[in-house]
Design an enzyme around this catalytic site. Sequence first.
Site, PDB file in Angstrom:
ATOM      1  N   ASP A  10     -21.969  32.623  18.360  1.00 47.45           N
ATOM      2  CA  ASP A  10     -22.442  31.488  19.142  1.00 47.45           C
ATOM      3  C   ASP A  10     -23.534  32.042  20.056  1.00 47.45           C
ATOM      4  OD1 ASP A  10     -22.464  28.867  20.332  1.00 47.45           O
ATOM      5  OD2 ASP A  10     -21.260  29.675  21.980  1.00 47.45           O
ATOM      6  N   ASP A  12     -25.046  30.408  23.486  1.00 44.44           N
ATOM      7  CA  ASP A  12     -24.847  30.238  24.926  1.00 44.44           C
ATOM      8  C   ASP A  12     -23.432  30.652  25.331  1.00 44.44           C
ATOM      9  OD1 ASP A  12     -27.428  29.194  24.956  1.00 44.44           O
ATOM     10  OD2 ASP A  12     -26.732  27.125  24.778  1.00 44.44           O
TER      11      ASP A  12
END
Length: 183
Positions: A10, A12
């Site tokens: 991922d 952020d």
Amino acid sequence: MPPIKLIILDRDGVVNYDSDHFIKSPEEWRPIPGSLEAIARLNQAGFKVVLATNQSGVGRGLFDMAMLNEIHDKMHKTLAQVGARIDACFFCPHAADSDCGCRKPKPGMFQEIAARFNMSLAGVPCIGDSLRDLQASAEVGGQPILVLTGKGMKTHEKGGLPENTLVFADLGEAVKHVIEVRS
């Protein structure tokens, strides 16, 4: 030909600091200390590093595709400065209330990654800081890994993680484990 060593991250809260107000410009994109070096270690260990990120700020009109490209351009250049690279970026630009199949926790983005790399994602390490990252990973048979950066601490405290989820302090610790078990 040996199988591809793939890892899905991922963005952020894992690679860079997250914001409740979204990362809307290159200036707001700031790497979490140690994350870029962790990606470099993955590259050196022969992993293909893929990003899978929900970017609903596009669908909400907070920033456009050109701005998302500028943010990713800064990320790629910053990674290159430490000898690291991300091999592919997959993202869902849809708003949270849209009924798309690519927004995590739905597995569409992960299925697209599997198709692009022509491989099963069974056992592939997938590192995120939110429950939806882990659920998307589990849905395709991946190895969900939670990092406690970003929203990770709240995610861990809330519970309900997929059964085989591994938990690490940050991307550096998670990568150390992945390289030890997969190399």
